[in-house]
Design a protein around this motif. Structure first.
Motif, PDB file in Angstrom:
ATOM      1  N   UNK A 116       0.825  -1.214   0.000  1.00 51.30           N
ATOM      2  CA  UNK A 116       0.000   0.000   0.000  1.00 51.30           C
ATOM      3  C   UNK A 116       0.858   1.263   0.000  1.00 51.30           C
ATOM      4  N   UNK A 117       1.964   1.239   0.735  1.00 47.68           N
ATOM      5  CA  UNK A 117       2.839   2.416   0.804  1.00 47.68           C
ATOM      6  C   UNK A 117       3.443   2.751  -0.547  1.00 47.68           C
ATOM      7  N   UNK A 118       3.717   1.755  -1.348  1.00 50.63           N
ATOM      8  CA  UNK A 118       4.330   1.990  -2.656  1.00 50.63           C
ATOM      9  C   UNK A 118       3.279   2.277  -3.724  1.00 50.63           C
ATOM     10  N   UNK A 119       2.202   1.527  -3.710  1.00 52.45           N
ATOM     11  CA  UNK A 119       1.188   1.703  -4.753  1.00 52.45           C
ATOM     12  C   UNK A 119       0.293   2.912  -4.503  1.00 52.45           C
ATOM     13  N   UNK A 120      -0.001   3.198  -3.248  1.00 55.61           N
ATOM     14  CA  UNK A 120      -0.928   4.278  -2.942  1.00 55.61           C
ATOM     15  C   UNK A 120      -2.369   3.804  -3.120  1.00 55.61           C
ATOM     16  N   UNK A 155      10.113 -17.795  -6.292  1.00 53.22           N
ATOM     17  CA  UNK A 155       9.452 -16.509  -6.499  1.00 53.22           C
ATOM     18  C   UNK A 155       8.869 -16.042  -5.177  1.00 53.22           C
ATOM     19  N   UNK A 156       9.105 -14.774  -4.852  1.00 54.81           N
ATOM     20  CA  UNK A 156       8.560 -14.199  -3.618  1.00 54.81           C
ATOM     21  C   UNK A 156       7.434 -13.214  -3.888  1.00 54.81           C
ATOM     22  N   UNK A 157       7.468 -12.570  -5.041  1.00 54.34           N
ATOM     23  CA  UNK A 157       6.479 -11.555  -5.396  1.00 54.34           C
ATOM     24  C   UNK A 157       6.088 -11.765  -6.845  1.00 54.34           C
ATOM     25  N   UNK A 179       7.076  -2.838  -9.565  1.00 57.00           N
ATOM     26  CA  UNK A 179       5.680  -3.258  -9.496  1.00 57.00           C
ATOM     27  C   UNK A 179       4.743  -2.056  -9.669  1.00 57.00           C
ATOM     28  N   UNK A 180       5.036  -0.960  -8.962  1.00 55.69           N
ATOM     29  CA  UNK A 180       4.214   0.249  -9.089  1.00 55.69           C
ATOM     30  C   UNK A 180       4.185   0.741 -10.536  1.00 55.69           C
ATOM     31  N   UNK A 210       7.378 -11.351 -12.179  1.00 53.92           N
ATOM     32  CA  UNK A 210       7.751 -12.053 -10.945  1.00 53.92           C
ATOM     33  C   UNK A 210       9.148 -11.649 -10.517  1.00 53.92           C
ATOM     34  N   UNK A 211       9.375 -11.721  -9.195  1.00 56.00           N
ATOM     35  CA  UNK A 211      10.676 -11.398  -8.633  1.00 56.00           C
ATOM     36  C   UNK A 211      11.076 -12.454  -7.606  1.00 56.00           C
TER      37      UNK A 211
END
Length: 144
Positions: free
Chosen positions: A22-26, A46-48, A99-100, A121-122
């Protein structure tokens, strides 16, 4: 995620929290995503992962509303608890800004792109992240 809400064994931990995302995407971009946390590590580390399914009339048959299918699904996978702090720092610094940017781009992607399934993916590799697109293999690890 609070311990009382955990579905993970004690030796596993998610590297990111909903607050991190949420902090990054807003808030405006959070309306465009569906966030999920899986309970088992993924086979390829893969983590994300971010996934955008194509919107078709047949998707409605899976008991999902069309608005859900046009959202970006973000999945966080667990890793050994001792690796969480290292992975969290790297993912927040390197993967979350990407991602954002990707979610922002998806919102205004051309129709030809939106008619197919896409993913990003990351996974953490040493002091950085490896990124892959559309389920291609991760690039080989650099020696060193």
């Amino acid at each position: 995620m609070p311990a009382r809400n955990r579905r993970l064994p004690r030796h596993l931990s998610w590297p990111l929290t909903p607050t991190d995302i949420r902090a990054v995407l807003g808030e405006p971009l959070m309306d465009e995503v569906r966030l999920s946390f899986v309970e088992h590590p993924l086979h390829d580390s893969t983590l994300l992962q971010a996934l955008r399914n194509r919107l078709t009339t047949s998707n409605y048959g899976y008991h999902k509303f069309p608005a859900d299918w046009s959202r970006v699904g973000i999945t966080i996978a667990p890793l050994p608890a001792g690796e969480r702090a290292h992975a969290r720092g790297i993912l927040r610094e390197q993967a979350l800004p990407e991602l954002r940017d990707w979610v922002t781009w998806v919102r205004r992607a051309p129709e030809s792109w939106a008619l197919t399934r896409h993913s990003l993916s990351w996974r953490v590799t040493g002091h950085g992240v490896a990124r892959r697109e559309d389920d291609q293999p991760y690039p080989p690890a650099e020696p060193g």
